[in-house]
Motif scaffolding. Structure first.
Motif, PDB file in Angstrom:
ATOM      1  N   LEU A 312      35.859  44.860  24.247  1.00 30.79           N
ATOM      2  CA  LEU A 312      36.506  43.926  22.670  1.00 30.79           C
ATOM      3  C   LEU A 312      37.453  44.703  22.251  1.00 30.79           C
ATOM      4  N   ILE A 313      37.492  46.132  22.359  1.00 31.29           N
ATOM      5  CA  ILE A 313      38.467  46.665  21.654  1.00 31.29           C
ATOM      6  C   ILE A 313      39.429  47.173  22.779  1.00 31.29           C
ATOM      7  N   SER A 314      39.386  46.896  24.765  1.00 30.77           N
ATOM      8  CA  SER A 314      40.587  46.986  24.802  1.00 30.77           C
ATOM      9  C   SER A 314      41.165  46.153  25.240  1.00 30.77           C
ATOM     10  N   GLN A 315      40.714  45.077  25.529  1.00 28.05           N
ATOM     11  CA  GLN A 315      41.704  43.497  25.039  1.00 28.05           C
ATOM     12  C   GLN A 315      42.291  43.912  23.914  1.00 28.05           C
ATOM     13  N   THR A 316      41.724  44.031  22.754  1.00 27.73           N
ATOM     14  CA  THR A 316      42.728  44.578  21.796  1.00 27.73           C
ATOM     15  C   THR A 316      43.728  45.336  21.526  1.00 27.73           C
ATOM     16  N   LEU A 332      41.839  42.260  33.260  1.00 25.29           N
ATOM     17  CA  LEU A 332      40.953  43.446  33.697  1.00 25.29           C
ATOM     18  C   LEU A 332      39.723  42.927  33.504  1.00 25.29           C
ATOM     19  N   SER A 333      39.615  42.562  32.354  1.00 23.24           N
ATOM     20  CA  SER A 333      38.532  41.958  31.350  1.00 23.24           C
ATOM     21  C   SER A 333      37.391  42.027  32.323  1.00 23.24           C
ATOM     22  N   LYS A 334      37.473  40.623  32.807  1.00 20.70           N
ATOM     23  CA  LYS A 334      36.657  40.142  33.869  1.00 20.70           C
ATOM     24  C   LYS A 334      36.359  41.190  34.898  1.00 20.70           C
ATOM     25  N   LEU A 335      37.875  42.004  35.532  1.00 17.01           N
ATOM     26  CA  LEU A 335      36.939  42.829  36.622  1.00 17.01           C
ATOM     27  C   LEU A 335      36.254  43.943  35.822  1.00 17.01           C
ATOM     28  N   SER A 336      36.940  44.410  34.893  1.00 13.69           N
ATOM     29  CA  SER A 336      35.220  45.495  34.212  1.00 13.69           C
ATOM     30  C   SER A 336      34.050  44.553  33.717  1.00 13.69           C
ATOM     31  N   LEU A 337      33.809  43.039  33.607  1.00 11.87           N
ATOM     32  CA  LEU A 337      32.422  43.023  33.963  1.00 11.87           C
ATOM     33  C   LEU A 337      32.094  42.995  35.106  1.00 11.87           C
ATOM     34  N   ALA A 338      33.103  41.840  36.021  1.00 10.97           N
ATOM     35  CA  ALA A 338      32.822  42.538  37.449  1.00 10.97           C
ATOM     36  C   ALA A 338      32.015  43.028  38.259  1.00 10.97           C
ATOM     37  N   THR A 339      32.561  44.471  37.698  1.00 12.63           N
ATOM     38  CA  THR A 339      32.631  46.489  38.605  1.00 12.63           C
ATOM     39  C   THR A 339      31.658  46.857  37.713  1.00 12.63           C
ATOM     40  N   GLY A 340      31.267  46.396  36.358  1.00 17.82           N
ATOM     41  CA  GLY A 340      30.733  47.282  35.549  1.00 17.82           C
ATOM     42  C   GLY A 340      31.927  48.653  35.363  1.00 17.82           C
ATOM     43  N   LYS A 341      32.582  49.097  35.369  1.00 20.52           N
ATOM     44  CA  LYS A 341      33.985  50.096  34.853  1.00 20.52           C
ATOM     45  C   LYS A 341      34.592  49.371  33.602  1.00 20.52           C
ATOM     46  N   PRO A 342      34.615  50.540  32.588  1.00 24.75           N
ATOM     47  CA  PRO A 342      35.941  49.953  31.425  1.00 24.75           C
ATOM     48  C   PRO A 342      36.655  49.971  31.805  1.00 24.75           C
ATOM     49  N   THR A 343      36.933  48.717  31.002  1.00 24.79           N
ATOM     50  CA  THR A 343      38.875  48.334  31.662  1.00 24.79           C
ATOM     51  C   THR A 343      39.655  48.932  30.540  1.00 24.79           C
ATOM     52  N   LYS A 344      40.265  50.368  29.977  1.00 21.45           N
ATOM     53  CA  LYS A 344      41.239  51.125  30.365  1.00 21.45           C
ATOM     54  C   LYS A 344      41.031  51.931  31.686  1.00 21.45           C
ATOM     55  N   GLU A 345      40.013  52.452  32.264  1.00 26.87           N
ATOM     56  CA  GLU A 345      39.861  52.955  33.151  1.00 26.87           C
ATOM     57  C   GLU A 345      40.484  52.686  34.511  1.00 26.87           C
ATOM     58  N   ILE A 346      39.948  50.865  33.750  1.00 23.60           N
ATOM     59  CA  ILE A 346      40.696  50.094  35.578  1.00 23.60           C
ATOM     60  C   ILE A 346      42.317  50.496  35.603  1.00 23.60           C
ATOM     61  N   ALA A 347      42.698  50.158  34.670  1.00 16.83           N
ATOM     62  CA  ALA A 347      44.171  50.718  34.124  1.00 16.83           C
ATOM     63  C   ALA A 347      44.405  50.963  34.576  1.00 16.83           C
ATOM     64  N   ALA A 348      43.794  52.176  33.849  1.00 15.03           N
ATOM     65  CA  ALA A 348      44.079  53.612  33.905  1.00 15.03           C
ATOM     66  C   ALA A 348      44.766  54.549  35.518  1.00 15.03           C
ATOM     67  N   ASN A 349      43.322  53.657  36.394  1.00  9.54           N
ATOM     68  CA  ASN A 349      43.645  53.829  37.432  1.00  9.54           C
ATOM     69  C   ASN A 349      44.569  53.157  38.642  1.00  9.54           C
ATOM     70  N   PHE A 350      45.358  51.376  37.696  1.00  5.53           N
ATOM     71  CA  PHE A 350      45.901  50.622  38.966  1.00  5.53           C
ATOM     72  C   PHE A 350      47.255  51.436  37.907  1.00  5.53           C
ATOM     73  N   LEU A 351      47.921  52.207  36.659  1.00  2.00           N
ATOM     74  CA  LEU A 351      49.057  52.418  36.816  1.00  2.00           C
ATOM     75  C   LEU A 351      49.159  54.410  37.658  1.00  2.00           C
ATOM     76  N   GLY A 352      47.803  54.466  37.441  1.00  2.00           N
ATOM     77  CA  GLY A 352      48.161  56.190  38.471  1.00  2.00           C
ATOM     78  C   GLY A 352      49.035  56.078  40.135  1.00  2.00           C
ATOM     79  N   GLN A 353      48.235  55.147  40.242  1.00  2.00           N
ATOM     80  CA  GLN A 353      47.777  54.913  41.688  1.00  2.00           C
ATOM     81  C   GLN A 353      49.482  53.937  41.444  1.00  2.00           C
TER      82      GLN A 353
END
Length: 750
Positions: A312-316, A332-353
């Motif tokens: 919720l905080i990450s989405q906000t 991104l929140s859906k991906l977090s729920l599906a994979t169990g990884k934090p939303t901001k970690e998924i976003a940071a991984n994507f942006l870093g690549q």
């Protein structure tokens, strides 16, 4: 304290600028006295200029008074002088610091002044003016042009103030308005700026030095002292609490309706969100914002499940702080729920690549836009890359580098996997263009869902915007079809591709070298991670000062929201108890109203009948009285008829005054009673008879026919009336005119 020669020179230069004079050589120390005299003279000139404004304002008004009543040309002159006089008065008020005008208002006044000057110039060019009037008009035009100099002085002072204060006043003004929405008192930032400008204009008009920043801060300090009184703060707290209660109630009600839960359950949910907001230490994370995030994610999933604080905080933060679309953040929140990884970690991984690919290839593709592209992916494509945000970023990057987005690249994938048709299209394009194509590996990458590899293979076909432009229509369509797209899509792709190539390398060599050194130090994957964390952090810090001020203001509401939620927990059960009571009262009132509606025709009829009976009774009484009066008085010679008429009218008035309409009656016996029945006539009851009257009275007493009352003896009534002392004064003149017999004023006692 004596001024130094340098201070004098600076003040002299300032005054000369205000007067529109050229700068001159500064005075030396030996010319100190001359400098003082020059300063004194300049101040005098400045005062005279202000006096000129006063002169224009007052003298033009006097002139128009003298010219009143004139016709034709002079009427137009009077109108212009009146308007210039009014403008000069307003400008003088600004110069004296008595008023302040906005830039737009000043500009409008300036245009109006020039318009009237132009009108006076036009009048001057017309024939018919004598020498004296022409000279006077010329002087008036020159005086009016002097008003324009005052405009310039005001504008220059305004520019100097704005330069010294910068954007601070605007930001503080915005904060002030936002705070007032919370119910807090006016902090006076706008008033402080207005007062500062007025004081600056006054100081400049008097040739005095002025420090805008120091004065503005001092004015703010004074206003804040007035605003933050105990009474104001208490009032503001009350207003904020009431506003928060309304907001909590609305938010809770909407939540309950959106997810089909009770108000009590929705209130409990909002209590949890408020706790999250208060403990988040982020101004952008509020109860309302978290509620919106909760709704966005659950509606996208079609659920009403409990979501974690991190999601919720990450989405906000992504929506409210970093500026991502609701769709991208929800993906991104859906991906977090599906994979169990934090939303901001998924976003940071994507942006870093994506950032790393930009640096390595010297491109300048917007990483944030790449992440936005993910929200448009089909569910099957998203499922493919759910656990590989780095691969997803690479696919999105290569698609953008090609000039497409992922969803369009997916369309190409489908066309290439129609193997027979794809091979035929490839052969047709080669025949028409004479250019060799090799799409075998492209079909392989399409089959294995390797979007990055597919985009690279399509780019290897060496089709550029220039070569595409040289083809005819059939060749363009065949080439585009071979690559699995339309000619229009391919044309747009090649245009974007060429534009991006020219914008490449915006980061520069320094950024690439920094990344290369980081890779050597910590490895490629860690370097990407650090790069992603930094990029996401920068995006979260991209909010403007104004946005942050608004967020802080909204965050202050949380104090009152927490209290409001507790109050609503108390109020809600009370409302639940009152609802049935209010409903019963409403139903009772409704029954009473319906009852009145039902009885209305009956009541109307009864009133009508009663009115008719009452009128009939009065008429019978008057007729009976008239009979007695005419019997007793009508036979008197000459004056008998007049006396009978007067007596009849008197009796009628008395009966009318005595008779009163009534509804139901319960009249105990007390003397004689007279009534009139439906059969007609006036009846007198016995002394000991009671009278009871109401609908159905006859039946109620068990008698269908009431006994007949004794009829009135009119002879006896006439004899009784003859014993009444009546004094009549007759006007002899009028009587003689009627009777044709002279008579004097007569008085007779009967």
């Amino acid at each position: 304290m004596a001024q130094s020669i340098n201070d004098l020179n600076r003040e002299i230069d300032s005054l000369r600028k205000q007067l529109g004079e050229r700068a001159q050589s500064p005075f030396d120390q030996k010319d100190l006295q001359k400098a003082k005299e020059a300063l004194k003279g300049l101040k005098s000139e400045l005062r005279e200029m202000n006096d000129d404004l006063s002169y224009v304002s007052q003298s033009f008004k006097s002139i128009t008074e003298e010219l009143k009543g004139a016709k034709g040309q002079l009427n137009s002159q009077i109108s212009s002088l009146n308007k210039i006089s009014s403008i000069a008065r307003q400008v003088l008020e600004v110069r004296k610091g008595e008023n302040s005008l906005s830039e737009k208002q000043l500009s409008n006044l300036k245009l109006r002044n020039q318009r009237e000057i132009d009108n006076l110039d036009r009048l001057l060019k017309q024939n018919g003016l004598n020498k004296k009037n022409r000279a006077a008009l010329e002087d008036q035009i020159q005086a009016a042009k002097g008003v324009n100099n005052a405009f310039k002085e005001i504008e220059d002072t305004e520019k100097e103030i704005n330069k010294q204060l910068g954007f601070g006043p605007k930001l503080l003004g915005g904060l002030d308005k936002a705070m007032q929405k919370l119910g807090l008192p006016n902090l006076g930032f706008d008033d402080a700026l207005k007062k500062t400008k007025e004081m600056a204009q006054e100081a400049k008009a008097n040739g005095e030095e002025f420090n805008s920043t120091k004065t503005y801060v001092s004015n703010i300090k004074d206003n804040l002292k007035e605003s933050f009184t105990s009474a104001n703060l208490l009032q503001a707290a009350g207003v904020a609490l009431v506003a928060s209660m309304k907001e909590v109630d609305t938010l809770t009600g909407d939540t309950a309706k959106n997810f089909g839960i009770s108000y009590k359950e929705a209130l409990a949910l909002n209590n949890e969100l408020t706790f999250m907001a208060v403990t988040s230490n982020n101004a952008f994370v509020t109860t309302k914002a978290l509620n919106e995030s909760y709704t966005q994610i659950n509606q996208a999933l079609g659920t009403n499940g409990v979501l974690s604080k991190d999601i919720l905080i990450s989405q906000t933060e992504l929506v409210k702080q970093a500026g991502y679309s609701v769709e991208a953040a929800t993906t991104l929140s859906k991906l977090s729920l599906a994979t169990g990884k934090p939303t901001k970690e998924i976003a940071a991984n994507f942006l870093g690549q994506a950032k790393a690919l930009n640096l390595v290839n010297g491109t300048a593709i917007n990483e944030k836009q790449l992440l936005e592209d993910v929200s448009h992916l089909s569910k099957d494509t998203l499922a493919t890359f759910a656990s590989q945000p780095g691969k997803l970023a690479e696919a999105a990057y290569e698609a953008r580098k090609l000039g497409l987005d992922l969803e369009k690249l997916k369309g190409t994938q489908s066309a290439l996997l129609d193997i027979e048709s794809s091979i035929a299209s490839e052969f047709e394009a080669e025949v028409l263009t004479g250019k060799q194509l090799n799409l075998e590996r492209a079909r392989y990458f399409a089959l294995t869902n390797d979007y990055a590899g597919l985009a690279k293979e399509l780019q290897k076909q060496d089709i550029t915007r220039a070569s595409f432009a040289k083809m005819n229509v059939l060749q363009q369509e065949a080439t585009a079809k071979a690559l699995g797209m339309s000619a229009e899509t391919m044309g747009g792709m090649l245009m974007d591709q060429e534009a991006m190539n020219k914008l490449s390398g915006v980061e520069g060599k320094t950024a690439k070298e920094k990344f290369d050194n980081l890779v050597k130090e910590v490895g490629l994957e860690e370097a990407k991670k650090q790069l992603g964390d930094e990029t996401l952090a920068n995006q979260l810090a991209s909010a403007s000062v104004q946005d942050r001020l608004v967020a802080i203001t909204e965050k202050l509401k949380e104090v009152f929201v927490s209290i409001a939620e507790v109050v609503m927990q108390i109020v809600s059960p009370i409302v639940d108890v009152l609802s049935p009571v209010l409903s019963f009262i409403g139903q009772t009132v409704g029954l009473i109203v319906e009852g009145f509606k039902t009885l209305l025709p009956v009541i109307t009829a009864v009133v009508g009948i009663t009115t008719l009976l009452f009128a009939k009774t009065i008429a019978l009484a008057i007729a009976s009285a008239a009979k007695g009066v005419w019997t007793a008085l009508g036979g008197i010679p000459f004056i008998g008829p007049g006396l009978a008429i007067a007596g009849t009218l008197a009796a009628a008035g008395a009966i009318k005054a005595i008779a009163k309409p009534a509804g139901d009656i319960n009249s105990p016996s007390d003397g004689k009673t007279q009534i009139s029945t439906k059969e007609g006539g006036l009846f007198e009851l016995s002394k000991n008879d009671d009278v009871v009257a109401f609908p159905g009275a006859s039946k109620a007493f068990g008698r269908s026919n009431a006994p007949q009352s004794q009829a009135i003896d009119y002879d006896k009534m006439a004899q009784a009336m003859s014993r009444v002392q009546v004094q009549t004064n007759l006007d002899g003149v009028n009587v003689s005119r009627k009777l044709q017999t002279p008579m004097g004023i007569a008085t007779r006692k009967l």
